[in-house]
Write a protein that holds these residues in place. Structure first.
Motif, PDB file in Angstrom:
ATOM      1  N   GLN A  30       0.796  -1.184  -0.060  1.00 15.69           N
ATOM      2  CA  GLN A  30       0.113   0.165   0.021  1.00 15.69           C
ATOM      3  C   GLN A  30       0.977   1.019  -0.048  1.00 15.69           C
ATOM      4  N   ASP A  31       0.493   2.443  -0.772  1.00 15.58           N
ATOM      5  CA  ASP A  31       1.365   3.337  -0.875  1.00 15.58           C
ATOM      6  C   ASP A  31       1.516   4.082   0.427  1.00 15.58           C
ATOM      7  N   ALA A  32       0.572   4.163   1.511  1.00 16.83           N
ATOM      8  CA  ALA A  32       0.603   4.777   2.570  1.00 16.83           C
ATOM      9  C   ALA A  32       1.782   4.360   3.538  1.00 16.83           C
ATOM     10  N   PHE A  33       2.411   3.119   3.402  1.00 17.66           N
ATOM     11  CA  PHE A  33       3.240   2.150   4.368  1.00 17.66           C
ATOM     12  C   PHE A  33       4.460   2.201   3.497  1.00 17.66           C
ATOM     13  N   ALA A  34       5.768   2.251   4.592  1.00 21.11           N
ATOM     14  CA  ALA A  34       7.205   2.189   3.973  1.00 21.11           C
ATOM     15  C   ALA A  34       7.085   0.680   3.146  1.00 21.11           C
ATOM     16  N   SER A  35       7.845   0.828   2.138  1.00 26.18           N
ATOM     17  CA  SER A  35       7.869  -0.219   1.451  1.00 26.18           C
ATOM     18  C   SER A  35       9.065  -1.218   1.680  1.00 26.18           C
ATOM     19  N   THR A  36      10.097  -0.683   2.195  1.00 22.07           N
ATOM     20  CA  THR A  36      11.510  -1.378   2.331  1.00 22.07           C
ATOM     21  C   THR A  36      12.093  -0.851   3.747  1.00 22.07           C
ATOM     22  N   PRO A  37      11.433  -1.087   4.954  1.00 22.68           N
ATOM     23  CA  PRO A  37      11.902  -0.713   6.140  1.00 22.68           C
ATOM     24  C   PRO A  37      13.186  -1.501   6.362  1.00 22.68           C
ATOM     25  N   SER A  38      13.951  -0.852   7.200  1.00 25.17           N
ATOM     26  CA  SER A  38      15.215  -1.724   7.552  1.00 25.17           C
ATOM     27  C   SER A  38      15.218  -2.066   8.910  1.00 25.17           C
ATOM     28  N   LEU A  39      14.390  -1.610   9.782  1.00 22.92           N
ATOM     29  CA  LEU A  39      14.394  -2.054  11.371  1.00 22.92           C
ATOM     30  C   LEU A  39      13.117  -2.954  11.613  1.00 22.92           C
ATOM     31  N   GLY A  40      13.364  -4.029  12.363  1.00 19.25           N
ATOM     32  CA  GLY A  40      12.111  -4.799  12.893  1.00 19.25           C
ATOM     33  C   GLY A  40      12.043  -4.816  14.344  1.00 19.25           C
ATOM     34  N   LEU A  41      10.819  -4.580  14.671  1.00 21.71           N
ATOM     35  CA  LEU A  41      10.465  -4.785  16.138  1.00 21.71           C
ATOM     36  C   LEU A  41       9.460  -5.869  16.282  1.00 21.71           C
ATOM     37  N   VAL A  42      10.110  -6.779  16.989  1.00 20.35           N
ATOM     38  CA  VAL A  42       9.306  -8.045  17.298  1.00 20.35           C
ATOM     39  C   VAL A  42       9.050  -8.352  18.862  1.00 20.35           C
ATOM     40  N   TYR A  43       7.892  -8.650  19.039  1.00 19.00           N
ATOM     41  CA  TYR A  43       7.255  -8.813  20.325  1.00 19.00           C
ATOM     42  C   TYR A  43       6.739 -10.208  20.338  1.00 19.00           C
ATOM     43  N   ILE A  44       7.124 -11.018  21.368  1.00 22.97           N
ATOM     44  CA  ILE A  44       6.451 -12.233  21.602  1.00 22.97           C
ATOM     45  C   ILE A  44       5.899 -12.494  22.820  1.00 22.97           C
ATOM     46  N   THR A  45       4.958 -13.295  23.095  1.00 23.76           N
ATOM     47  CA  THR A  45       4.553 -13.590  24.453  1.00 23.76           C
ATOM     48  C   THR A  45       5.573 -15.059  24.857  1.00 23.76           C
ATOM     49  N   ASP A  46       5.657 -15.102  26.150  1.00 21.76           N
ATOM     50  CA  ASP A  46       6.454 -15.955  27.003  1.00 21.76           C
ATOM     51  C   ASP A  46       6.271 -17.192  26.236  1.00 21.76           C
ATOM     52  N   HIS A  47       5.065 -17.702  25.766  1.00 23.78           N
ATOM     53  CA  HIS A  47       4.861 -18.904  25.122  1.00 23.78           C
ATOM     54  C   HIS A  47       5.913 -19.221  23.892  1.00 23.78           C
ATOM     55  N   PHE A  48       6.160 -18.302  23.371  1.00 22.15           N
ATOM     56  CA  PHE A  48       7.130 -18.376  22.170  1.00 22.15           C
ATOM     57  C   PHE A  48       8.460 -18.192  22.527  1.00 22.15           C
ATOM     58  N   ALA A  49       8.885 -17.963  23.863  1.00 20.95           N
ATOM     59  CA  ALA A  49      10.372 -17.583  24.345  1.00 20.95           C
ATOM     60  C   ALA A  49      11.339 -18.619  23.914  1.00 20.95           C
ATOM     61  N   ASP A  50      11.093 -19.846  24.063  1.00 18.31           N
ATOM     62  CA  ASP A  50      12.120 -20.714  23.612  1.00 18.31           C
ATOM     63  C   ASP A  50      12.360 -20.735  22.090  1.00 18.31           C
ATOM     64  N   GLN A  51      11.278 -20.360  21.384  1.00 18.45           N
ATOM     65  CA  GLN A  51      11.568 -20.203  19.612  1.00 18.45           C
ATOM     66  C   GLN A  51      11.948 -18.774  19.252  1.00 18.45           C
ATOM     67  N   ALA A  52      12.432 -18.269  20.222  1.00 17.04           N
ATOM     68  CA  ALA A  52      12.840 -16.596  20.038  1.00 17.04           C
ATOM     69  C   ALA A  52      13.651 -16.646  18.853  1.00 17.04           C
ATOM     70  N   GLN A  53      14.792 -17.459  18.868  1.00 13.67           N
ATOM     71  CA  GLN A  53      15.798 -17.205  17.734  1.00 13.67           C
ATOM     72  C   GLN A  53      15.291 -17.773  16.644  1.00 13.67           C
ATOM     73  N   ALA A  54      14.743 -19.007  16.596  1.00 15.94           N
ATOM     74  CA  ALA A  54      14.053 -19.436  15.119  1.00 15.94           C
ATOM     75  C   ALA A  54      13.056 -18.244  14.733  1.00 15.94           C
ATOM     76  N   ILE A  55      12.224 -17.684  15.364  1.00 10.29           N
ATOM     77  CA  ILE A  55      11.568 -16.584  14.983  1.00 10.29           C
ATOM     78  C   ILE A  55      12.327 -15.701  14.477  1.00 10.29           C
ATOM     79  N   LEU A  56      13.377 -14.996  15.076  1.00  9.12           N
ATOM     80  CA  LEU A  56      14.091 -13.976  14.688  1.00  9.12           C
ATOM     81  C   LEU A  56      14.705 -14.266  13.192  1.00  9.12           C
ATOM     82  N   ASP A  57      15.262 -15.510  13.073  1.00  7.71           N
ATOM     83  CA  ASP A  57      16.045 -15.999  12.015  1.00  7.71           C
ATOM     84  C   ASP A  57      14.876 -16.040  10.939  1.00  7.71           C
ATOM     85  N   HIS A  58      13.622 -16.709  10.921  1.00  5.54           N
ATOM     86  CA  HIS A  58      12.770 -16.829  10.207  1.00  5.54           C
ATOM     87  C   HIS A  58      12.106 -15.379   9.368  1.00  5.54           C
ATOM     88  N   VAL A  59      12.245 -14.401  10.265  1.00  7.42           N
ATOM     89  CA  VAL A  59      11.456 -13.108   9.949  1.00  7.42           C
ATOM     90  C   VAL A  59      12.838 -12.434   9.000  1.00  7.42           C
TER      91      VAL A  59
END
Length: 95
Positions: A30-59
């Motif tokens: 969409q034109d209103a949104f940045a098309s190639t931002p360079s900073l990602g802010l990732v928030y996860i609940t404690d249920h995914f804490a053990d998978q945090a690195q896998a989530i970051l790698d996937h993103v």
């Protein structure tokens, strides 16, 4: 430009991440949104804490233009029109 964002809950981290990635990609088309931002802010609940690195790698793999990623783990997430507490959830905002 607006910051693309996405949120999801699912028992499996990869499914939640893929739903979030789909939302991010939709925003970036969409034109209103940045098309190639360079900073990602990732928030996860404690249920995914053990998978945090896998989530970051996937993103990072799915969004190679995002060169820097930061985030946190919490007991819950309060995001656009939703709250996730005591359940697996993930939110990402790109700046």
């Amino acid at each position: 430009k607006l910051f693309p964002y996405g949120q999801a809950t699912h028992p499996h981290w990869q499914m939640a991440a893929d739903m979030v990635l789909a939302q991010l990609r939709a925003c970036m088309k969409q034109d209103a949104f940045a098309s190639t931002p360079s900073l990602g802010l990732v928030y996860i609940t404690d249920h995914f804490a053990d998978q945090a690195q896998a989530i970051l790698d996937h993103v990072r793999q799915e969004l190679p233009f995002v060169t820097d990623v930061s985030g946190t783990v919490g007991l819950g997430l309060a995001v656009n029109n939703a709250e996730y507490f005591d359940e697996p959830a993930l939110a990402v905002m790109l700046c």
